[in-house]
Scaffold this active site. Structure first.
Site, PDB file in Angstrom:
ATOM      1  CG  HIS A 195      49.841 -62.940  -1.927  1.00  0.00           C
ATOM      2  ND1 HIS A 195      49.758 -63.865  -2.935  1.00  0.00           N
ATOM      3  CD2 HIS A 195      50.342 -61.820  -2.492  1.00  0.00           C
ATOM      4  CE1 HIS A 195      50.172 -63.336  -4.060  1.00  0.00           C
ATOM      5  NE2 HIS A 195      50.537 -62.086  -3.823  1.00  0.00           N
ATOM      6  CG  ASP A 211      52.774 -59.917  -7.932  1.00  0.00           C
ATOM      7  OD1 ASP A 211      53.947 -60.070  -7.540  1.00  0.00           O
ATOM      8  OD2 ASP A 211      51.829 -59.666  -7.167  1.00  0.00           O
ATOM      9  CG  HIS A 244      99.751 -77.814  -1.427  1.00  0.00           C
ATOM     10  ND1 HIS A 244      99.355 -78.884  -0.665  1.00  0.00           N
ATOM     11  CD2 HIS A 244      98.607 -77.196  -1.847  1.00  0.00           C
ATOM     12  CE1 HIS A 244      98.034 -78.922  -0.620  1.00  0.00           C
ATOM     13  NE2 HIS A 244      97.549 -77.903  -1.336  1.00  0.00           N
ATOM     14  CD  GLN A 290      52.292 -58.117  -2.455  1.00  0.00           C
ATOM     15  OE1 GLN A 290      52.834 -59.149  -2.094  1.00  0.00           O
ATOM     16  NE2 GLN A 290      51.963 -57.885  -3.711  1.00  0.00           N
ATOM     17  CD  GLU A 316      58.032 -60.535  -1.720  1.00  0.00           C
ATOM     18  OE1 GLU A 316      57.932 -61.480  -2.525  1.00  0.00           O
ATOM     19  OE2 GLU A 316      57.219 -60.358  -0.786  1.00  0.00           O
ATOM     20  CG  HIS A 317      56.721 -56.822  -3.710  1.00  0.00           C
ATOM     21  ND1 HIS A 317      56.160 -57.782  -2.882  1.00  0.00           N
ATOM     22  CD2 HIS A 317      57.020 -57.450  -4.868  1.00  0.00           C
ATOM     23  CE1 HIS A 317      56.101 -58.934  -3.529  1.00  0.00           C
ATOM     24  NE2 HIS A 317      56.622 -58.765  -4.739  1.00  0.00           N
TER      25      HIS A 317
END
Length: 452
Positions: free
Chosen positions: A285, A384, A443, A282, A350-351
């Site tokens: 990235h 991934d 109504h 990670q 996230e992961h």
């Protein structure tokens, strides 16, 4: 109701301890409160007042695209990417050529990934709902795809054919008629060839050489060449994310994805070199990527900095990876797995990798995570690329309330209601009573005039 603490609930003010083998350093903590404070800072790493300036830039770009159309896209791409993408659209035959020129092993890997992703997402199709009420009335919900979907595939520091598949496949499964893909041009003026090959494999015929906030503007507003879409999906850099935030409401978006993050919970059974590789997967990235280890093993905590430093030697993305680890990396020695799970849930990664002796009960215990990777044979990288579930996941703590990109991202549902005379007779007076309680005369009258 079960109370689940936030990171701020757990965190007093404290100063971190830093482990420093050779020229590499990473924060290492043993106190739960200090760990919670540091995790909170990591979760908030892309928020704050500094975004005011970036948002102003994005607004200016979007205004330019809205008013000038294609000319703005050409000028902005030349300014930011150094090339003028004229024409904007890549001919469909170029996509086919990109696929044909792919080496056979890469073709086979892409086909394997595509097949697995397709098979998984086909199980996500929601069913229409039709039920009969107590008086014979019909009540239902009908799902239909949006007409046009915009797929953003980032470029920049790396190319992402996997992102093409992860966005195009659920849109295709949903039945979207027109997929419009945008991706930044490379230095040569062409996007990455493997990205184009993946588009061909996934059945995307419409690809444009434009990225950044200007591409989001084109998808949201439409230009002379690029059509306005109904939903935009796909991750990008800060400017792409801010642009998606700005156009939300004019179009739907999948999420506001922040920098990537992984959190590993590990015990004495985990191997330091594998944990290091998973964290670095990670960190490579982006300099803002987060890589976190929560472990019950002091020995693993002691071994990890050296393992990371060793794998940084000769790493082709060493500068990015080292910066991410030093700025946003963290090792926490926890008293037990329950403490690790509590900290993880507060962070909502996230992961999440579970490298522990008995991972299934721990997976059941976890409440907040975008995706959970269970056991030593499930590195996050398989998710991934080809496991099947989508790799576009909630970041920056949003896994507390959001989930992965899915087929439903590209669908809209419509409620269906058909009352008969008996149903209206049975319920009409209640409708009148409720309408009159709100002071809405017509109504009530619209029902009263139908009652016999």
């Amino acid at each position: 109701m079960e109370w689940r603490p936030s990171l701020r609930d757990l965190a007093p003010s404290a100063s971190p301890v830093v482990a420093s083998p050779a020229t590499f350093s990473i924060t290492c903590l043993r106190d739960r409160g200090q760990a919670a404070e540091r995790l909170a800072a990591i979760a908030e790493r892309t928020s704050g007042g500094r975004l005011t300036e970036e948002m102003a830039r994005v607004d200016a770009i979007l205004d330019q695209v809205r008013s000038q159309g294609d000319q703005a896209l050409l000028a902005l791409t030349e300014k930011f990417d150094g090339v003028r993408p004229d024409p904007l659209r890549i001919p469909p035959e170029r996509l086919a050529e990109a696929w044909a020129s792919c080496p056979a092993p890469l073709q086979q890997a892409l086909e394997l990934a595509h097949g697995r992703i397709l098979a998984f997402h086909q199980h996500q199709r929601p069913q229409d709902l039709a039920i009969t009420g107590p008086h014979g009335e019909l009540l239902g919900r009908r799902w239909r795809p949006v007409e046009r979907a915009g797929l953003y595939v980032p470029g920049g520091r790396a190319s992402y054919p996997s992102t093409v598949l992860m966005n195009a496949v659920p849109a295709k499964v949903a039945g979207v008629a027109r997929l419009v893909m945008v991706t930044p041009p490379g230095p040569s003026g062409e996007p990455n060839a493997t990205v184009l090959a993946a588009a061909d494999l996934a059945g995307v015929e419409e690809v444009y050489r434009v990225g950044g906030a200007q591409a989001i503007g084109a998808l949201a507003y439409g230009t002379e060449t690029i059509p306005r879409v109904d939903v935009i999906s796909g991750p990008g850099n800060l400017y792409v994310t801010l642009a998606k935030k700005a156009v939300y409401g004019r179009v739907a978006i999948d999420s506001l994805a922040g920098p990537s993050e992984v959190l590993v919970i590990a015990d004495h059974t985990a191997q330091a070199d594998q944990v290091a590789a998973d964290l670095m997967a990670q960190a490579e990235h982006d300099p803002l990527a987060a890589a976190i280890l929560l472990t019950t093993s002091p020995q693993l905590a002691e071994q990890l900095p050296a393992a990371l430093a060793a794998q940084l030697e000769g790493h082709p993305r060493a500068e990015i990876t080292r910066q991410a680890l030093q700025d946003w990396g963290l090792i926490v020695v926890c008293a037990d797995l329950e403490e690790a799970a509590t900290l993880s849930d507060c962070f909502a990664p996230e992961h999440l990798e579970l490298l522990v002796e008995d991972p299934e009960p721990l997976a059941d215990r976890i409440h907040n995570a975008g995706a959970i990777f269970i056991g030593p044979h499930t590195p996050e990288a398989v998710g991934d690329y080809l496991a099947g579930p989508n790799h576009t996941l909630p970041t920056s703590g949003t896994a507390r309330f959001a989930g992965a990109l899915c087929v439903e991202t590209f669908l809209r549902h419509t409620s269906l209601i058909r009352f008969n005379q008996a149903a209206l007779q049975a319920t009409g007076q209640a409708v009148i009573t409720l309408a009159e309680s709100e002071g809405l005369h017509s109504h009530a009258e619209s029902v009263r005039r139908r009652l016999t």
